[in-house]
Design a protein around this motif. Structure first.
Motif, PDB file in Angstrom:
ATOM      1  N   ALA A  52       0.834  -1.206   0.000  1.00  0.00           N
ATOM      2  CA  ALA A  52       0.000   0.000   0.000  1.00  0.00           C
ATOM      3  C   ALA A  52       0.868   1.254   0.000  1.00  0.00           C
ATOM      4  N   ASP A  53       1.956   1.215   0.738  1.00  0.00           N
ATOM      5  CA  ASP A  53       2.871   2.359   0.763  1.00  0.00           C
ATOM      6  C   ASP A  53       3.488   2.594  -0.614  1.00  0.00           C
ATOM      7  N   ILE A  54       3.861   1.512  -1.275  1.00  0.00           N
ATOM      8  CA  ILE A  54       4.384   1.626  -2.640  1.00  0.00           C
ATOM      9  C   ILE A  54       3.334   2.237  -3.557  1.00  0.00           C
ATOM     10  N   THR A  55       2.101   1.767  -3.404  1.00  0.00           N
ATOM     11  CA  THR A  55       1.013   2.273  -4.244  1.00  0.00           C
ATOM     12  C   THR A  55       0.842   3.782  -4.084  1.00  0.00           C
ATOM     13  N   LEU A  56       0.959   4.261  -2.860  1.00  0.00           N
ATOM     14  CA  LEU A  56       0.748   5.680  -2.582  1.00  0.00           C
ATOM     15  C   LEU A  56       1.961   6.540  -2.911  1.00  0.00           C
ATOM     16  N   ASN A  57       3.147   6.009  -2.700  1.00  0.00           N
ATOM     17  CA  ASN A  57       4.333   6.866  -2.677  1.00  0.00           C
ATOM     18  C   ASN A  57       5.395   6.568  -3.721  1.00  0.00           C
ATOM     19  N   GLU A  58       5.173   5.581  -4.574  1.00  0.00           N
ATOM     20  CA  GLU A  58       6.153   5.269  -5.620  1.00  0.00           C
ATOM     21  C   GLU A  58       5.499   5.456  -6.982  1.00  0.00           C
ATOM     22  N   PRO A  59       5.629   6.642  -7.579  1.00  0.00           N
ATOM     23  CA  PRO A  59       4.987   6.887  -8.876  1.00  0.00           C
ATOM     24  C   PRO A  59       5.390   5.884  -9.948  1.00  0.00           C
ATOM     25  N   GLN A  60       6.629   5.398  -9.910  1.00  0.00           N
ATOM     26  CA  GLN A  60       7.124   4.484 -10.921  1.00  0.00           C
ATOM     27  C   GLN A  60       6.347   3.166 -10.925  1.00  0.00           C
ATOM     28  N   ASN A 269       3.544  -7.184 -13.355  1.00  0.00           N
ATOM     29  CA  ASN A 269       2.822  -6.303 -12.436  1.00  0.00           C
ATOM     30  C   ASN A 269       3.797  -5.602 -11.495  1.00  0.00           C
ATOM     31  N   GLN A 270       3.783  -4.277 -11.516  1.00  0.00           N
ATOM     32  CA  GLN A 270       4.761  -3.520 -10.737  1.00  0.00           C
ATOM     33  C   GLN A 270       4.536  -3.653  -9.235  1.00  0.00           C
ATOM     34  N   ILE A 271       3.295  -3.496  -8.784  1.00  0.00           N
ATOM     35  CA  ILE A 271       3.013  -3.598  -7.352  1.00  0.00           C
ATOM     36  C   ILE A 271       3.374  -4.990  -6.843  1.00  0.00           C
ATOM     37  N   GLY A 272       3.021  -6.014  -7.633  1.00  0.00           N
ATOM     38  CA  GLY A 272       3.365  -7.376  -7.243  1.00  0.00           C
ATOM     39  C   GLY A 272       4.858  -7.586  -7.126  1.00  0.00           C
ATOM     40  N   GLN A 273       5.627  -6.986  -8.040  1.00  0.00           N
ATOM     41  CA  GLN A 273       7.085  -7.130  -7.975  1.00  0.00           C
ATOM     42  C   GLN A 273       7.659  -6.483  -6.717  1.00  0.00           C
ATOM     43  N   TYR A 274       7.170  -5.286  -6.391  1.00  0.00           N
ATOM     44  CA  TYR A 274       7.637  -4.645  -5.157  1.00  0.00           C
ATOM     45  C   TYR A 274       7.261  -5.491  -3.948  1.00  0.00           C
ATOM     46  N   GLY A 275       6.079  -6.102  -4.001  1.00  0.00           N
ATOM     47  CA  GLY A 275       5.675  -6.986  -2.920  1.00  0.00           C
ATOM     48  C   GLY A 275       6.577  -8.205  -2.810  1.00  0.00           C
ATOM     49  N   ALA A 276       6.905  -8.811  -3.938  1.00  0.00           N
ATOM     50  CA  ALA A 276       7.800  -9.970  -3.925  1.00  0.00           C
ATOM     51  C   ALA A 276       9.171  -9.600  -3.374  1.00  0.00           C
ATOM     52  N   LEU A 277       9.671  -8.438  -3.776  1.00  0.00           N
ATOM     53  CA  LEU A 277      10.963  -7.983  -3.274  1.00  0.00           C
ATOM     54  C   LEU A 277      10.916  -7.796  -1.767  1.00  0.00           C
ATOM     55  N   TRP A 278       9.853  -7.146  -1.281  1.00  0.00           N
ATOM     56  CA  TRP A 278       9.713  -6.937   0.165  1.00  0.00           C
ATOM     57  C   TRP A 278       9.619  -8.284   0.884  1.00  0.00           C
ATOM     58  N   GLY A 279       8.883  -9.224   0.283  1.00  0.00           N
ATOM     59  CA  GLY A 279       8.755 -10.534   0.898  1.00  0.00           C
ATOM     60  C   GLY A 279      10.081 -11.264   1.010  1.00  0.00           C
ATOM     61  N   LEU A 280      10.859 -11.228  -0.057  1.00  0.00           N
ATOM     62  CA  LEU A 280      12.173 -11.881  -0.016  1.00  0.00           C
ATOM     63  C   LEU A 280      13.054 -11.284   1.070  1.00  0.00           C
ATOM     64  N   GLN A 281      12.925  -9.999   1.291  1.00  0.00           N
ATOM     65  CA  GLN A 281      13.801  -9.317   2.239  1.00  0.00           C
ATOM     66  C   GLN A 281      13.303  -9.376   3.678  1.00  0.00           C
ATOM     67  N   ASN A 282      12.011  -9.696   3.870  1.00  0.00           N
ATOM     68  CA  ASN A 282      11.444  -9.568   5.216  1.00  0.00           C
ATOM     69  C   ASN A 282      10.657 -10.770   5.728  1.00  0.00           C
ATOM     70  N   LEU A 283      10.331 -11.721   4.893  1.00  0.00           N
ATOM     71  CA  LEU A 283       9.388 -12.769   5.301  1.00  0.00           C
ATOM     72  C   LEU A 283       9.997 -14.163   5.363  1.00  0.00           C
ATOM     73  N   ARG A 284      11.290 -14.266   5.537  1.00  0.00           N
ATOM     74  CA  ARG A 284      11.907 -15.600   5.578  1.00  0.00           C
ATOM     75  C   ARG A 284      11.339 -16.438   6.714  1.00  0.00           C
ATOM     76  N   ASP A 285      11.262 -15.860   7.909  1.00  0.00           N
ATOM     77  CA  ASP A 285      10.743 -16.626   9.047  1.00  0.00           C
ATOM     78  C   ASP A 285       9.267 -16.949   8.863  1.00  0.00           C
ATOM     79  N   TRP A 286       8.501 -15.984   8.366  1.00  0.00           N
ATOM     80  CA  TRP A 286       7.076 -16.225   8.120  1.00  0.00           C
ATOM     81  C   TRP A 286       6.894 -17.368   7.120  1.00  0.00           C
ATOM     82  N   LEU A 287       7.678 -17.364   6.038  1.00  0.00           N
ATOM     83  CA  LEU A 287       7.567 -18.419   5.034  1.00  0.00           C
ATOM     84  C   LEU A 287       7.971 -19.768   5.624  1.00  0.00           C
ATOM     85  N   GLY A 288       8.939 -19.760   6.529  1.00  0.00           N
ATOM     86  CA  GLY A 288       9.302 -21.000   7.204  1.00  0.00           C
ATOM     87  C   GLY A 288       8.131 -21.573   7.988  1.00  0.00           C
TER      88      GLY A 288
END
Length: 399
Positions: A52-60, A269-288
């Motif tokens: 949601a933050d990306i959606t609001l604040n990342e014009p690209q 999909n741009q939003i999805g890509q930013y989400g995937a990037l955030w997930g790779l960087q922050n959700l390792r334990d959650w995915l475990g």
């Protein structure tokens, strides 16, 4: 002359959903839907807030992006896959796609022409077969063993001058079987020997029962010339609606795939890509934790099988999101699957959706996708199956 789409069958999951039309399910026996291998829960809240933050604040994020994906995501995939597989993978070997199905379609478009051939182990993933049909590329059935494992020497006998690839899915869809590392390596060497591609779809890699790398393909000399690795963020981070997948292979092959990607979606999909990037960087334990939950459901499938074995059911494969089961009934699986909706409140896919037309094995199997059914739901599923009273098939047909 048939069009490209007329060369193949209707989407199986959509066909199965039509079986629900007009059927009412009681509170005492609500529908158990084990037809689709896609999580129905949204991504974790922290990821949704980041998106949601990306959606609001990342014009690209609202503009066309690079055809082969965000550079930061490609780099993160390269770094994490290098660490996971004990290999060196360069970002130039990574392309981001609009889901893993598109990754497969782009790969086939880059390596094959009408009249070429690709070997698919049976039972096969139906969307792979559908795309090959539409591309007028022949899907050559590669029979599997009783354990649903393909054999490299059987594959060797099927390779012709028109063969362009062998395609494997591990953990397998629809069978759930995890291909041993040595078997996958044997297929790599076979493909390398014949100068063809080995496509390895690892959509369900994150739910493998084995800790560590599931194979050593990225450690092989010249792996880029043979291996095409496919991946999906949909299952890992519940990003199904955002359509984000990946291809890892030689940069020159990706340049060919880029032509397809640019023509079909221009960019992922741009939003999805930013989400995937955030997930790779922050959700390792959650995915475990997600992995452990899926493994617990696999254990529930195996521990409940005793409810069915006396009736003649057999568990042929189980892993990741799937159980592949041989049923004991006289009716074929495509008829049985529709009757199950009415009689037991169960929506499952028949083996006929995963095999060549009129293949005798297709009539005897059902796929159970348990990604959205917890342990209690699995026990209820098996209780309902055990209560079925249909005519049994002759003993010879149940083997």
């Amino acid at each position: 002359m048939a069009s490209a789409t007329q060369n193949t069958f209707a989407p199986p999951v959509m066909e199965a959903r039509r079986w629900l039309q007009g059927v009412e399910f009681s509170p005492e026996q609500p529908l158990i839907n084990v037809s689709q291998a896609a999580p129905v829960d949204p991504p974790p809240e922290a990821m949704r807030r980041a998106m949601a933050d990306i959606t609001l604040n990342e014009p690209q994020a609202h503009l066309y992006g690079p055809v082969m994906g965000l550079p930061a995501l490609r780099e993160e995939v390269a770094n994490q896959w290098s660490a996971a597989y004990g290999a060196k993978i360069d970002p130039a070997s990574v392309a981001i796609t609009s889901g893993c199905n598109q990754a497969f379609a782009a790969t086939i478009s880059a390596i094959a022409s009408a009249g070429d051939e690709v070997l698919l182990p049976t039972p096969w993933y139906f969307n792979h077969k559908m795309w090959l049909d539409m591309a007028n590329v022949t899907a050559v059935p590669l029979a599997t063993s009783d354990a649903l494992l393909p054999d490299p020497e059987t594959a060797r006998a099927l390779i012709t001058e028109r063969t362009r690839a062998i395609s494997l899915v591990t953990p397998n869809n629809p069978a759930g079987v995890e291909y041993p590392a040595e078997l996958v390596l044997a297929f790599f060497k076979l493909a390398q020997e014949h100068g063809i591609k080995l496509i390895v779809d690892e959509t369900y890699r994150d739910f493998h029962s084995q800790d560590g790398a599931p194979h050593a393909l990225f450690q092989q000399d010249g792996w880029q010339n043979t291996l095409v690795h496919l991946y999906s963020f949909s299952k890992a981070f519940r990003l199904t609606g955002h359509r984000v997948g990946a291809i890892i292979t030689a940069p020159d092959l990706l340049s060919e795939a880029e032509k397809f990607l640019d023509t079909v979606t221009i960019c992922p999909n741009q939003i999805g890509q930013y989400g995937a990037l955030w997930g790779l960087q922050n959700l390792r334990d959650w995915l475990g934790g997600e992995r452990l939950e899926i493994l617990s459901r696999r254990a529930a499938i195996e521990s409940n099988m005793h409810l069915l074995t006396n009736s003649g059911w057999t568990l042929k494969g189980c892993g990741a999101y799937f159980a592949y089961m041989q049923h004991p009934f006289e009716m074929a699986s495509d008829a049985l699957a529709q009757v199950l909706v009415q009689e037991a409140g169960i929506l499952a896919l028949p083996g006929t959706m995963f095999m060549p037309e009129n293949h005798p094995e297709a009539a005897r199997h059902l796929r159970i996708a348990f990604a959205n059914v917890d342990a209690n739901g699995i026990t209820e599923l098996f209780t309902r199956l055990a209560a079925l009273r249909f005519s049994l098939a002759p003993s010879s047909a149940a083997k």
